[in-house]
Design an enzyme around this catalytic site. Structure first.
Site, PDB file in Angstrom:
ATOM      1  N   HIS A  75      -7.566  50.891 -23.092  1.00 34.30           N
ATOM      2  CA  HIS A  75      -6.549  51.192 -22.073  1.00 34.30           C
ATOM      3  C   HIS A  75      -7.250  51.782 -20.852  1.00 34.30           C
ATOM      4  CE1 HIS A  75      -2.618  52.107 -20.495  1.00 34.30           C
ATOM      5  NE2 HIS A  75      -3.051  53.321 -20.184  1.00 34.30           N
TER       6      HIS A  75
ATOM      7  N   ARG B 223       1.179  42.190 -24.404  1.00 36.05           N
ATOM      8  CA  ARG B 223       2.495  42.260 -25.063  1.00 36.05           C
ATOM      9  C   ARG B 223       2.578  43.562 -25.840  1.00 36.05           C
ATOM     10  NH1 ARG B 223       6.318  39.250 -23.238  1.00 36.05           N
ATOM     11  NH2 ARG B 223       7.465  39.142 -25.205  1.00 36.05           N
TER      12      ARG B 223
HETATM   13  C1  GRF Z   1      -8.675  45.685 -18.661  1.00 36.56           C
HETATM   14  O1  GRF Z   1      -8.711  46.548 -17.569  1.00 36.56           O
HETATM   15  C2  GRF Z   1      -7.997  46.352 -19.811  1.00 36.56           C
HETATM   16  O2  GRF Z   1      -8.306  47.702 -19.919  1.00 36.56           O
HETATM   17  C3  GRF Z   1      -6.551  46.177 -19.428  1.00 36.56           C
HETATM   18  O3  GRF Z   1      -6.472  44.871 -18.908  1.00 36.56           O
HETATM   19  C4  GRF Z   1      -7.736  44.506 -18.391  1.00 36.56           C
HETATM   20  C5  GRF Z   1      -8.164  43.271 -19.128  1.00 36.56           C
HETATM   21  O4  GRF Z   1      -9.237  42.639 -18.546  1.00 36.56           O
HETATM   22  N1  GRF Z   1      -5.669  46.454 -20.505  1.00 36.56           N
HETATM   23  P1  GRF Z   1      -9.983  41.475 -19.325  1.00 36.56           P
HETATM   24  O5  GRF Z   1      -8.945  40.434 -19.733  1.00 36.56           O
HETATM   25  O6  GRF Z   1     -10.681  42.061 -20.506  1.00 36.56           O
HETATM   26  O7  GRF Z   1     -10.944  40.899 -18.315  1.00 36.56           O
END
Ligand code: GRF
Length: 197
Positions: free
Chosen positions: A110, A92
């Site tokens: 990110h 979000r």
């Molecule tokens: C990761 O690649 C993070 O960088 C991105 O969403 C993904 C989340 O994966 N924003 P998780 O829920 O930590 O397995």
């Protein structure tokens, strides 16, 4: 004094698990709560297995009232008295009203080499652009999306034939190394940017 860390998720929570598992021994922080904005996600189950309070603040009942959702989120998070918030796959967008309350105390991971590719579909965009490298970034959260001071990055080469999926699979394990390392430094008061080697 030991720092308390709230981890915000929206899904599988693999970064949350990496963060939570890293906070042991002489680590200066401990997880105090995992909050998801999506009910019944795997990450909430995983938090419970780790013995961390796991709660949901579902954004959907709030509809378009983003401010009301953020107030509810803030109240819930604040109830656990965290010193630091880690966004870990929290999907979000948070407005300045929420971010401002946690200024200098909130981190995000990110999946791109910021400042490149803010927003979504980062891996596809890096491949499409013909970039030689991709990676991930941990940064302080400011009201601007995927902006804020960079605290750490990890880089990987993009190789011929890479798809968004193969690239994501190569970068995710690095996220799991980078984020805990940056959190450890941050919780110790060190905000100098690092490169994962
Ligand atoms: C990761 O690649 C993070 O960088 C991105 O969403 C993904 C989340 O994966 N924003 P998780 O829920 O930590 O397995």
């Amino acid at each position: 004094m030991t720092k308390r860390v709230a981890i915000l998720i929206s899904g599988g929570g693999s970064n949350m698990v990496a963060l939570a598992k890293s906070m042991t021994g002489d680590h200066p922080a401990r997880p105090c709560v995992v909050v998801s904005n999506v009910p019944h996600v795997k990450g909430l189950e995983r938090a419970e297995v780790l013995g961390i309070p796991a709660v949901c603040v579902d954004h959907r009942p709030f509809g378009a009232d983003r401010a009301a959702f953020e107030r509810a989120l803030h109240e819930t998070v604040e109830g656990y008295a965290p010193d630091i918030i880690c966004l870990a796959g929290f999907m979000r967008i948070l407005t300045g009203a929420f971010v401002g309350k946690w200024a200098g105390r909130m981190l995000n991971i990110h999946p791109s080499l910021l400042p490149n590719y803010k927003g979504l579909n980062t891996h596809a965009r890096a491949i499409e652009a013909g970039d030689a490298e991709a990676g991930c970034t941990v940064h302080e959260v400011t009201p601007e999306l995927d902006d804020g001071p960079i605290l750490g990055q990890a880089r990987v080469p993009i190789i011929p034939g890479d798809t968004p999926e193969t690239l994501a699979a190569r970068i995710l394990p690095l996220e799991h190394q980078l984020y805990p390392e940056v959190l450890h430094r941050f919780a110790s008061g060190d905000r100098t940017p690092m490169l994962l080697s």
